[in-house]
Design a protein around this motif. Sequence first.
Motif, short mmCIF file in Angstrom:
data_model
loop_
_atom_site.label_atom_id
_atom_site.label_comp_id
_atom_site.label_asym_id
_atom_site.label_seq_id
_atom_site.Cartn_x
_atom_site.Cartn_y
_atom_site.Cartn_z
N ASP A 10 32.99 15.86 -6.62
CA ASP A 10 33.00 16.82 -7.72
C ASP A 10 34.44 17.17 -8.12
OD1 ASP A 10 30.28 16.83 -7.48
OD2 ASP A 10 30.12 18.85 -6.65
N LEU A 11 34.63 17.34 -9.42
CA LEU A 11 35.91 17.80 -9.95
C LEU A 11 35.67 19.22 -10.47
CD1 LEU A 11 38.84 16.86 -10.65
CD2 LEU A 11 37.98 16.33 -12.93
N GLY A 21 35.56 22.83 -17.68
CA GLY A 21 34.51 23.27 -16.77
C GLY A 21 34.23 22.38 -15.59
N GLY A 22 34.89 21.21 -15.51
CA GLY A 22 34.71 20.32 -14.38
C GLY A 22 33.61 19.29 -14.60
N LEU A 23 33.52 18.35 -13.65
CA LEU A 23 32.53 17.27 -13.72
C LEU A 23 32.00 16.99 -12.31
CD1 LEU A 23 34.33 14.74 -16.11
CD2 LEU A 23 32.21 15.99 -16.61
N PRO A 24 30.76 16.50 -12.21
CA PRO A 24 30.20 16.19 -10.88
C PRO A 24 30.63 14.81 -10.41
CG PRO A 24 28.56 15.77 -12.56
CD PRO A 24 29.76 16.35 -13.28
N ALA A 25 30.44 14.56 -9.13
CA ALA A 25 30.67 13.22 -8.59
C ALA A 25 29.80 12.22 -9.34
CB ALA A 25 30.32 13.20 -7.10
N GLY A 26 30.37 11.05 -9.61
CA GLY A 26 29.65 10.02 -10.36
C GLY A 26 29.94 10.05 -11.84
N ASP A 58 45.44 22.58 -10.27
CA ASP A 58 45.32 21.21 -9.80
C ASP A 58 45.67 21.19 -8.32
OD1 ASP A 58 45.15 18.53 -9.50
OD2 ASP A 58 46.86 18.01 -10.77
N LYS A 59 44.72 21.68 -7.49
CA LYS A 59 45.01 21.83 -6.06
C LYS A 59 45.09 20.49 -5.35
CE LYS A 59 43.03 26.45 -5.67
NZ LYS A 59 42.03 27.31 -5.00
N GLU A 60 44.28 19.53 -5.77
CA GLU A 60 44.32 18.20 -5.17
C GLU A 60 43.91 17.18 -6.21
OE1 GLU A 60 39.91 18.19 -3.08
OE2 GLU A 60 41.68 18.64 -1.88
N PRO A 61 44.43 15.96 -6.11
CA PRO A 61 44.10 14.95 -7.12
C PRO A 61 42.63 14.56 -7.03
CG PRO A 61 45.30 13.96 -5.30
CD PRO A 61 45.34 15.44 -5.08
N PRO A 62 42.05 14.10 -8.13
CA PRO A 62 40.64 13.67 -8.10
C PRO A 62 40.47 12.44 -7.22
CG PRO A 62 41.66 13.08 -10.19
CD PRO A 62 42.65 13.94 -9.47
N LEU A 76 47.89 3.53 -13.67
CA LEU A 76 46.55 3.98 -14.03
C LEU A 76 46.25 5.37 -13.49
CD1 LEU A 76 44.49 0.69 -13.60
CD2 LEU A 76 45.60 1.59 -15.64
N HIS A 77 46.71 5.67 -12.29
CA HIS A 77 46.46 7.00 -11.73
C HIS A 77 47.19 8.07 -12.55
CE1 HIS A 77 44.21 5.83 -8.12
NE2 HIS A 77 44.96 4.75 -8.13
N ALA A 78 48.41 7.77 -13.00
CA ALA A 78 49.14 8.72 -13.84
C ALA A 78 48.44 8.88 -15.18
CB ALA A 78 50.58 8.25 -14.04
N ALA A 79 47.89 7.79 -15.72
CA ALA A 79 47.18 7.87 -17.00
C ALA A 79 45.93 8.72 -16.90
CB ALA A 79 46.81 6.46 -17.47
N LEU A 80 45.33 8.77 -15.71
CA LEU A 80 44.09 9.53 -15.52
C LEU A 80 44.33 11.00 -15.21
CD1 LEU A 80 42.15 6.82 -13.53
CD2 LEU A 80 41.39 7.81 -15.70
N ARG A 81 45.55 11.36 -14.82
CA ARG A 81 45.82 12.76 -14.47
C ARG A 81 45.54 13.73 -15.62
NH1 ARG A 81 49.75 10.89 -10.60
NH2 ARG A 81 51.42 10.77 -12.15
N PRO A 82 46.02 13.45 -16.85
CA PRO A 82 45.71 14.40 -17.94
C PRO A 82 44.22 14.43 -18.30
CG PRO A 82 46.90 12.49 -18.78
CD PRO A 82 46.98 12.42 -17.29
N VAL A 83 43.50 13.34 -18.04
CA VAL A 83 42.05 13.35 -18.28
C VAL A 83 41.39 14.30 -17.29
CG1 VAL A 83 40.03 11.92 -18.72
CG2 VAL A 83 42.31 10.89 -18.83
N ALA A 84 41.81 14.23 -16.03
CA ALA A 84 41.26 15.13 -15.02
C ALA A 84 41.59 16.58 -15.36
CB ALA A 84 41.79 14.76 -13.64
N ALA A 85 42.82 16.82 -15.84
CA ALA A 85 43.21 18.19 -16.21
C ALA A 85 42.34 18.70 -17.36
CB ALA A 85 44.68 18.22 -16.59
N ALA A 86 42.06 17.84 -18.34
CA ALA A 86 41.21 18.25 -19.46
C ALA A 86 39.79 18.54 -18.97
CB ALA A 86 41.19 17.16 -20.53
N ALA A 87 39.30 17.71 -18.04
CA ALA A 87 37.95 17.94 -17.50
C ALA A 87 37.89 19.27 -16.75
CB ALA A 87 37.56 16.79 -16.58
N ARG A 88 38.93 19.59 -16.00
CA ARG A 88 38.95 20.89 -15.31
C ARG A 88 38.94 22.03 -16.32
NH1 ARG A 88 42.69 18.07 -11.77
NH2 ARG A 88 41.85 17.95 -9.65
N ARG A 89 39.76 21.90 -17.35
CA ARG A 89 39.84 22.96 -18.37
C ARG A 89 38.49 23.20 -19.04
NH1 ARG A 89 40.39 22.53 -23.76
NH2 ARG A 89 40.94 20.31 -23.68
#
Length: 250
Positions: free
Chosen positions: A109-110, A207-212, A116-120, A192-205
């Motif tokens: 889960d994200l 409301g988050g996303l579940p595993a999968g 951003d306490k820990e990376p996805p 690729l991991h750096a490219a995904l960091r802002p996507v994860a930040a947007a997802a957190r903003r």
Amino acid sequence: MRQDWRPEDAARWLAEAVETGHPLAPLSPELAPGSVGEGERVALAVLEELGLAACGLRLAPGPGEGGAARSLAGPVIEGRLLPDNAAIALPALRHGAVSAAVVAVLGRDLPGGTEDKEPPAFAALHPAIDIAASRFREPPETPALVAADLGGLGFLVVGRAFASPPVAPIPVTLGPAGERRRRGAGAVPVDLHAALRPVAAAARRLGGLPAGALLVAAGLTAPPLAPQPGLALRAGFGTLGRVRVRFEAG
């Protein structure tokens, strides 16, 4: 937010355009979102109107204020995910723009929030080709309208997961399939991991996303390519994988 503005009013028009494929005329000032936040609310209302659930979040380049580019978030819909070497009919696209992308499957889960306490954690990373599109008759010119237009979501052609997720930048290319080119020619080194960091930040903003769920970083190659009848494109990710798409006249 405007007191008399409701995202559902604009969402009804966009939902009809998604269902029918008919081009949508510009929204009136009373209906149009006035900010990216309002546009994101319209996109969520579109999914609710259609009875759909997002399976992830996509971040892609879009217009910015004063002509400067900015990244815009939008939902990923399962019905817009296509397998490698998929054929797409051009009538299904409006204002198409093609770029290389990476699709990450969340391994846990994200949670929502701004910290951003820990990376996805990712269960898998897939090479992909992102085909942006619009429901509007004319290309939406403001970030708010693109956000409302599902963030410009068209289709995502997704390849097989990387056997070993990359830990360093890899060369990413996008060009005509079958075109012979020198090794590394036209390649863009992408972490690729750096490219995904802002996507994860947007997802957190948002409301988050579940595993999968999926995180999609589009626009890894620039400028985007325009789809043409009979064009076959190949996105290469070094020695780790590739993915292809074909465009047909319809």
